[in-house]
Write a protein that holds these residues in place. Structure first.
Motif, short mmCIF file in Angstrom:
data_model
loop_
_atom_site.label_atom_id
_atom_site.label_comp_id
_atom_site.label_asym_id
_atom_site.label_seq_id
_atom_site.Cartn_x
_atom_site.Cartn_y
_atom_site.Cartn_z
N LEU A 1 -53.79 -20.39 49.21
CA LEU A 1 -53.76 -20.93 50.58
C LEU A 1 -52.53 -21.82 50.69
O LEU A 1 -52.49 -22.89 50.08
CB LEU A 1 -55.05 -21.71 50.84
CG LEU A 1 -55.38 -22.05 52.28
CD1 LEU A 1 -55.45 -20.81 53.15
CD2 LEU A 1 -56.73 -22.77 52.34
N LEU A 2 -51.54 -21.35 51.42
CA LEU A 2 -50.25 -22.05 51.51
C LEU A 2 -50.11 -22.65 52.91
O LEU A 2 -49.78 -21.94 53.86
CB LEU A 2 -49.12 -21.05 51.24
CG LEU A 2 -47.70 -21.62 51.34
CD1 LEU A 2 -47.42 -22.61 50.22
CD2 LEU A 2 -46.67 -20.50 51.33
N VAL A 3 -50.40 -23.93 53.01
CA VAL A 3 -50.31 -24.61 54.32
C VAL A 3 -49.68 -25.99 54.10
O VAL A 3 -49.70 -26.50 52.98
CB VAL A 3 -51.71 -24.76 54.98
CG1 VAL A 3 -52.30 -23.41 55.33
CG2 VAL A 3 -52.65 -25.58 54.13
N PRO A 4 -49.15 -26.60 55.17
CA PRO A 4 -48.56 -27.93 54.97
C PRO A 4 -49.63 -28.98 54.66
O PRO A 4 -50.59 -29.13 55.41
CB PRO A 4 -47.89 -28.25 56.31
CG PRO A 4 -48.01 -27.05 57.15
CD PRO A 4 -49.03 -26.14 56.56
N LEU A 5 -49.46 -29.65 53.55
CA LEU A 5 -50.31 -30.79 53.22
C LEU A 5 -49.53 -32.07 53.46
O LEU A 5 -50.04 -33.17 53.27
CB LEU A 5 -50.74 -30.72 51.74
CG LEU A 5 -51.44 -29.44 51.27
CD1 LEU A 5 -51.69 -29.46 49.77
CD2 LEU A 5 -52.76 -29.25 52.00
N SER A 6 -48.24 -31.91 53.82
CA SER A 6 -47.38 -33.07 54.08
C SER A 6 -46.44 -32.68 55.22
O SER A 6 -46.28 -31.51 55.54
CB SER A 6 -46.58 -33.41 52.82
OG SER A 6 -45.80 -32.28 52.43
N GLY A 7 -45.80 -33.70 55.82
CA GLY A 7 -44.80 -33.44 56.86
C GLY A 7 -45.41 -33.35 58.25
O GLY A 7 -46.61 -33.54 58.45
N VAL A 8 -44.56 -33.00 59.22
CA VAL A 8 -44.91 -33.07 60.64
C VAL A 8 -46.07 -32.12 61.01
O VAL A 8 -46.82 -32.36 61.95
CB VAL A 8 -43.63 -32.83 61.49
CG1 VAL A 8 -43.16 -31.40 61.40
CG2 VAL A 8 -43.79 -33.24 62.91
N TYR A 9 -46.25 -31.05 60.23
CA TYR A 9 -47.30 -30.08 60.52
C TYR A 9 -48.53 -30.21 59.61
O TYR A 9 -49.38 -29.31 59.58
CB TYR A 9 -46.75 -28.65 60.44
CG TYR A 9 -45.83 -28.25 61.59
CD1 TYR A 9 -45.89 -28.87 62.83
CD2 TYR A 9 -44.91 -27.22 61.43
CE1 TYR A 9 -45.05 -28.50 63.87
CE2 TYR A 9 -44.07 -26.82 62.49
CZ TYR A 9 -44.15 -27.48 63.70
OH TYR A 9 -43.34 -27.10 64.73
N ALA A 10 -48.65 -31.32 58.87
CA ALA A 10 -49.79 -31.48 57.96
C ALA A 10 -51.16 -31.36 58.66
O ALA A 10 -52.07 -30.71 58.13
CB ALA A 10 -49.69 -32.80 57.20
#
Ligand code: PHB
Length: 402
Positions: free
Chosen positions: A51-60
């Motif tokens: 599961l590759l999703v943003p855990l950090s940054g503007v789209y977390a």
């Protein structure tokens, strides 16, 4: 927020999280560490999904919704996908390809997942295409809308359960041309998705007789003060604005649009990401009247959606979003396809993906088109007050533009 979310919020970028569908969490170190003594091989009777999703940054926050949606599907199906126990390995996409590409490579080469699901950012998706194509591993994109992924750079290994930027934006163009008497200003985040969202809208808007007052792209992930851009909009004499922002940028843009005094006289339009989920909660009444196109709303009045919204609220104590639905549907699609890929190879699985047929989703029924993208309905939504809160009321259906 679920327990998983609380744990994940506390993690630093790069941490790998293994979630066995029973709810047990196994945390491993940052990229480079091994997941298990078996060197990343999955247990007998289990299927390992990255599961590759943003855990950090503007789209977390979008990434969190996607994890929740995927996990909800598992929880509703005994933790299984295609009859096998699902072992989910999470990795941080971060803010773009610089972080997302190495994270995906680790999922495939080291963790040896059967397929990867996720990807929020169009630039990450474009950066990943060749790697998945060459490794012959299935990638199910559950958000990123880069047009070429299911267009000029289509690969039999890359499928999309979400939307193409050009389609979700094109759905709105003719409606705005009809509704607005005068020129419209176009403004978006300066990266692949922003450019394509504006181009898709512009095409159908101009074809329906609409005129553009001006066009501006704002630095992605860096713009906090939109005042200079709002002044330019006012100076242009535009009668309305079309925009693409998501996540934290959407909150700032919509709030400042209202504070600057534009909202009353200059209606704001956009793709639905502008007013979705936690973003809309943070905008509150500042977003009232904003009209958007999207393939989902919590307000869709169908038994399937009502049941989904209730289950999601019960699990996470908040309303679902389009991001959660796209990830939930990715799990549904894998659930249908995996039994037809008993050897677990990429070639078997992508062949099976071609045969999943209609998906009975909270967004309404959809299916993969010949381009391996979601063929679906688009709704016209308007932010309205309802029961002390603001929601994306469904005010119409838009014709899908191919
Ligand atoms: C994208 O980069 O494709 C993207 C990101 C966030 C959204 C929609 C599209 O909400």
């Amino acid at each position: 927020m679920g327990v998983l979310s609380v744990v994940l919020r506390a993690l630093r970028p790069g941490t790998t999280v293994v979630v066995v569908a029973t709810g047990a969490l196994v945390l491993t170190g940052c990229a480079g560490s091994s997941l298990s003594q078996s060197g990343g091989e999955q247990a007998a009777g289990a299927v390992k999904i990255g599961l590759l999703v943003p855990l950090s940054g503007v789209y977390a926050p979008l990434g969190e919704d996607m994890r929740n949606g995927f996990q909800l599907y598992l929880d509703q199906h005994g933790g299984k996908l295609g009859g096998s126990t699902a072992e989910v390995v999470s990795a941080d996409e971060g803010e773009g390809p610089q972080t997302g590409v190495p994270a995906a490579q680790k999922l495939v080469t080291q963790d040896q997942v059967t397929a990867v699901v996720g990807v929020v950012n169009s630039a990450t998706a474009l950066g990943l295409r060749d790697f998945f194509h060459e490794s012959k591993k299935p990638l199910l994109i559950a958000n990123a809308g880069a047009n070429d992924i299911t267009g000029a750079r289509k690969s039999e290994y890359v499928w999309r359960t979400s939307f193409a930027n050009g389609k979700v934006s094109a759905a709105l163009g003719a409606a705005v041309a009809k509704e607005v008497k005068g020129d419209v200003y176009l403004i978006a985040a300066d990266y692949a998705a922003g450019k394509e969202m504006v181009a898709g809208f512009r095409k159908t808007f101009e074809a329906a007789g609409g005129k553009v007052a001006g066009e501006k792209y704002t630095p992605f992930g860096k713009t906090q003060d939109f005042q200079p851009f709002l002044s330019a909009i006012r100076g242009s004499g535009a009668k309305a604005v079309y925009s693409f922002y998501a996540g934290a940028e959407a909150v700032s843009f919509v709030k400042q649009y209202r504070q600057f005094g534009l909202a009353d006289g200059t209606p704001l339009y956009g793709t639905g990401f502008l007013t979705e989920g936690g973003v809309l909660d943070a905008q509150g009444e500042a977003a009232a009247g904003v009209k958007t196109s999207l393939h989902y709303s919590t307000e869709l009045d169908t038994p399937r959606n009502k049941e989904f919204v209730a289950a999601y609220r019960k699990a996470y104590n908040e309303a679902p979003t389009v991001y959660a639905v796209q990830a939930y549907d990715s799990a549904a699609v894998l659930d249908k396809a995996l039994p037809k890929a008993p050897g677990g190879t990429g070639d078997e699985l992508v062949k099976a993906l071609g045969g999943v047929g209609p998906v009975d989703s909270p967004r309404g029924q959809w299916s993969f088109g010949a381009d391996q993208d979601a063929e679906q309905k688009y709704y016209l939504r308007e932010v309205r007050s309802s029961g002390g809160t603001v929601v994306n009321a469904v005010v119409g259906e838009l014709s899908a533009v191919q």
